[in-house]
Design a protein around this motif. Structure first.
Motif, short mmCIF file in Angstrom:
data_model
loop_
_atom_site.label_atom_id
_atom_site.label_comp_id
_atom_site.label_asym_id
_atom_site.label_seq_id
_atom_site.Cartn_x
_atom_site.Cartn_y
_atom_site.Cartn_z
N THR A 47 27.37 55.23 38.32
CA THR A 47 27.60 54.08 38.98
C THR A 47 28.28 54.15 40.11
OG1 THR A 47 30.25 55.01 38.63
CG2 THR A 47 29.75 54.04 36.17
N HIS A 48 29.25 53.34 40.38
CA HIS A 48 29.91 53.12 42.15
C HIS A 48 30.31 54.69 42.45
CE1 HIS A 48 33.23 51.18 39.71
NE2 HIS A 48 33.38 51.49 40.09
N ARG A 49 30.70 54.72 41.11
CA ARG A 49 31.59 55.94 41.42
C ARG A 49 31.24 56.99 41.27
NH1 ARG A 49 36.63 55.76 42.38
NH2 ARG A 49 36.69 53.72 41.35
N GLY A 50 29.88 57.90 42.20
CA GLY A 50 28.79 58.39 41.55
C GLY A 50 28.22 59.54 42.02
N ASN B 134 25.06 52.35 41.15
CA ASN B 134 24.54 51.69 41.19
C ASN B 134 26.47 50.74 41.61
OD1 ASN B 134 23.56 49.54 40.16
ND2 ASN B 134 22.28 49.86 39.37
N GLY B 135 25.62 49.91 42.53
CA GLY B 135 26.52 48.98 42.97
C GLY B 135 27.11 47.82 41.80
N ILE B 136 26.21 47.56 41.15
CA ILE B 136 26.51 46.73 40.36
C ILE B 136 27.27 47.58 38.53
CG2 ILE B 136 25.69 44.95 39.00
CD1 ILE B 136 23.31 44.93 40.61
N ASP C 108 35.91 51.41 32.08
CA ASP C 108 35.79 50.49 31.52
C ASP C 108 35.97 49.28 31.74
OD1 ASP C 108 38.27 52.24 32.91
OD2 ASP C 108 39.36 50.24 32.91
N GLY C 109 35.79 49.24 33.10
CA GLY C 109 35.95 47.81 33.68
C GLY C 109 34.31 46.69 32.98
N ALA C 110 33.33 48.34 33.28
CA ALA C 110 32.34 47.79 33.17
C ALA C 110 31.85 47.23 31.06
CB ALA C 110 30.79 48.90 33.14
N GLN D 297 41.22 53.98 33.22
CA GLN D 297 42.19 53.17 33.22
C GLN D 297 42.26 51.52 33.51
OE1 GLN D 297 46.22 55.25 31.26
NE2 GLN D 297 44.99 57.09 31.27
N TYR D 298 41.69 51.33 34.84
CA TYR D 298 41.17 50.93 35.84
C TYR D 298 40.22 49.88 36.87
CZ TYR D 298 47.14 51.43 36.60
OH TYR D 298 48.38 51.85 36.25
N GLY D 299 40.45 48.46 36.35
CA GLY D 299 39.34 48.40 36.74
C GLY D 299 39.96 47.50 38.25
C1 LIG Z 1 29.00 42.35 37.91
C2 LIG Z 1 30.37 43.13 39.51
N1 LIG Z 1 31.53 42.53 39.42
C3 LIG Z 1 32.08 42.96 40.26
C4 LIG Z 1 32.14 44.37 41.78
C5 LIG Z 1 33.75 44.74 41.62
N2 LIG Z 1 33.37 45.95 41.83
C6 LIG Z 1 33.50 47.39 42.45
S1 LIG Z 1 34.30 48.14 41.83
C7 LIG Z 1 34.77 47.31 40.12
C8 LIG Z 1 36.18 47.62 39.22
C9 LIG Z 1 35.41 48.83 38.12
O1 LIG Z 1 35.97 48.86 37.22
P1 LIG Z 1 35.59 50.42 36.05
O2 LIG Z 1 34.66 49.92 35.63
O3 LIG Z 1 37.02 50.51 34.96
O4 LIG Z 1 35.12 51.49 36.97
P2 LIG Z 1 36.24 52.29 38.48
O5 LIG Z 1 35.74 51.62 39.81
O6 LIG Z 1 37.33 52.25 37.39
O7 LIG Z 1 35.48 53.80 37.95
C10 LIG Z 1 34.28 46.12 40.58
C11 LIG Z 1 34.99 44.82 39.48
C12 LIG Z 1 30.91 44.40 41.20
N3 LIG Z 1 30.13 45.46 42.18
N4 LIG Z 1 29.64 44.49 40.51
#
Ligand SMILES: Cc1ncc(C[n+]2csc(CCOP(=O)(O)OP(=O)(O)O)c2C)c(N)n1
Ligand SMILES: [Mg+2]
Lengths: 81, 338
Positions: free
Chosen positions: B62-65, B111-113, B143-145, B173-175
């Motif tokens: 993920t973006h937090r990878g 992945n930034g998405i 959790d957001g994903a 617990q947070y997006g």
């Molecule tokens: C499809 C998409 N929507 C919105 C964003 C903006 N965005 C980046 S991180 C994030 C939150 C993701 O939350 P979660 O999946 O819980 O991962 P966490 O950051 O908590 O590890 C959002 C909405 C994005 N990068 N891609």
């Protein structure tokens, strides 16, 4: 070891920031993760935590002064060897 | 959990923590340019999961990878180089923090998405099923994903085809600033497994032993050909969403209460109290990892800038660029109901 504290870049387009408040005084001990200063940008006020544990030995930039990102604003003498 | 495995996990968790702390220092100094999303507090998940994997098993991240990448065995200097946009970085400095991929360790990429890696994992798992060598894929996501369409589509297809894929939801617990109570109406994300007739598991993601044991069971299940598993790891992001997040959507008390459940502290106590490891040994491990991270960061800073002439290199595969379409037939499973 003397460790620099810098004006951190907290936003993608941030170029400078203002030290809104020093949350510790010279001579105070800080633990890594403890709030050290709050900074103000054109977007928000953000508390910045100390990244190392040690004694705040010198403050170079006073409150309400604006400096560029990555400018050294203080020094911490770290606890470790 | 064997003592050696737990000690290795302790070391790996410290490596990730130190890497993340240093990544923040680089971001502060504007050396990374782009946003850096760090993993402090969630280390037990990547480490406990990847401890059951070989390089032939794949992950999507993920973006937090950074944590996933390190736990899968990446080199710290080349990771820092990528964060700094250096030519020796994993993606030659063109990807940055959110796009590190390392095929040599089976990491199909950050992945930034949000939710973008989940369908990729399903495709990778399909290739593994067809190859029939007993490998599997893990998809990490938040959790957001789990509220993205891609999550539901991917779980559905993986279930239909009994694919060897483990979906690891890191429920911190947070997006960004949205608490899960505002974004979903199920108690456990793992309950959603039921909708796809697959196995769901709820795991304490801050407890390395719980993660390791649960993952062991999931791997056994997947390797037995019983189909995919959805694991929900209950955890907490101890730092901001990215560095610079002022976190005005949660209280310091809440953050501090979770710092007491820090997975590294918990693992340390376990080693001291139940495995008879001396405190000195743990301190030594922390110190070694801190120094290794510092060294990697310094080495990366000295690496070369990518060349301007190479800007458009690697955009298209010279051999595969002219895409040829061919029909694909998947042998069905006879409409089997579990
Ligand atoms: C499809 C998409 N929507 C919105 C964003 C903006 N965005 C980046 S991180 C994030 C939150 C993701 O939350 P979660 O999946 O819980 O991962 P966490 O950051 O908590 O590890 C959002 C909405 C994005 N990068 N891609
Ligand atoms: Mg989340």
């Amino acid at each position: 070891m003397r460790k620099e504290v810098i004006m951190p870049k907290v936003g993608l387009d941030m170029e400078e920031g203002i030290i809104q408040e020093w949350l510790k005084k010279v001579g105070d001990h800080v633990t890594a993760g403890e709030p050290l200063m709050s900074i103000e940008t054109d977007k928000a006020v953000t508390e910045i935590e100390a990244s190392v544990s040690g004694t705040l030995v010198e403050i170079l930039v006073p409150e309400n002064e604006e400096v560029e990102i990555a400018t050294v604003v203080a020094y911490i003498e770290t606890d470790e060897e | 959990m064997e003592k050696k495995i737990l000690l290795d996990a302790y070391r790996m968790m410290n490596r990730i923590r130190e890497f993340e702390n240093e990544a923040i220092e680089l971001a502060k100094a504007n050396a990374t340019r782009a946003a850096v999303h760090t993993y402090q507090g969630e280390e037990a998940i990547a480490v406990g999961v990847c401890a059951h994997m070989t390089r032939e098993d794949f992950i999507t991240s993920t973006h937090r990878g950074h944590g996933h990448c390190i736990a899968k065995g990446a080199q710290l200097d080349r990771m820092f180089a990528e964060l700094l946009g250096k030519g020796e970085g994993y993606c030659k400095g063109k990807g940055g923090s959110m796009h590190i991929a390392d095929l040599t360790t089976g990491n199909l990429g950050a992945n930034g998405i949000v939710g973008g890696g989940i369908p990729i994992a399903v495709g990778a798992a399909l290739s593994m099923q067809l190859d029939a060598k007993g490998h599997f894929t893990v998809s990490f996501f938040g959790d957001g994903a789990a509220n993205e369409g891609s999550f539901h589509e991917a779980l559905n297809m993986a279930s239909i085809w009994d694919l060897p894929v483990i979906f690891v939801c890191e429920n911190n617990q947070y997006g960004i600033s949205t608490h899960v109570s505002q974004s979903m109406h199920v108690k456990n994300i793992a309950d959603r497994a039921m909708a796809y007739n697959m196995k769901g598991m709820v795991v304490d993601g801050n407890d390395i032993r719980d993660v390791y044991d649960a993952m062991g069971k999931a791997v056994e299940y997947v390797k037995a050909g019983k189909g995919p598993v959805l694991m929900e790891m209950k955890t907490y992001r101890m730092a901001g969403h990215y560095f610079g997040d002022n976190q005005n959507y949660r209280t310091r008390e809440e953050v501090n209460s979770w710092k007491e459940k820090d997975p590294i502290l918990q693992c340390g106590s376990l080693l001291l109290e139940e495995y008879g490891v001396q405190e000195e040994v743990l301190k030594q491990i922390c110190k070694e990892e801190r120094l290794a991270v510092q060294e990697a960061s310094e080495d990366a800073k000295k690496m070369s800038e990518p060349k301007i002439e190479d800007l458009t290199e690697d955009l298209y595969d010279p051999e595969l660029a002219p895409i040829t379409w061919k029909t694909f037939l998947k042998a069905d499973n006879g409409g089997k109901m579990r």
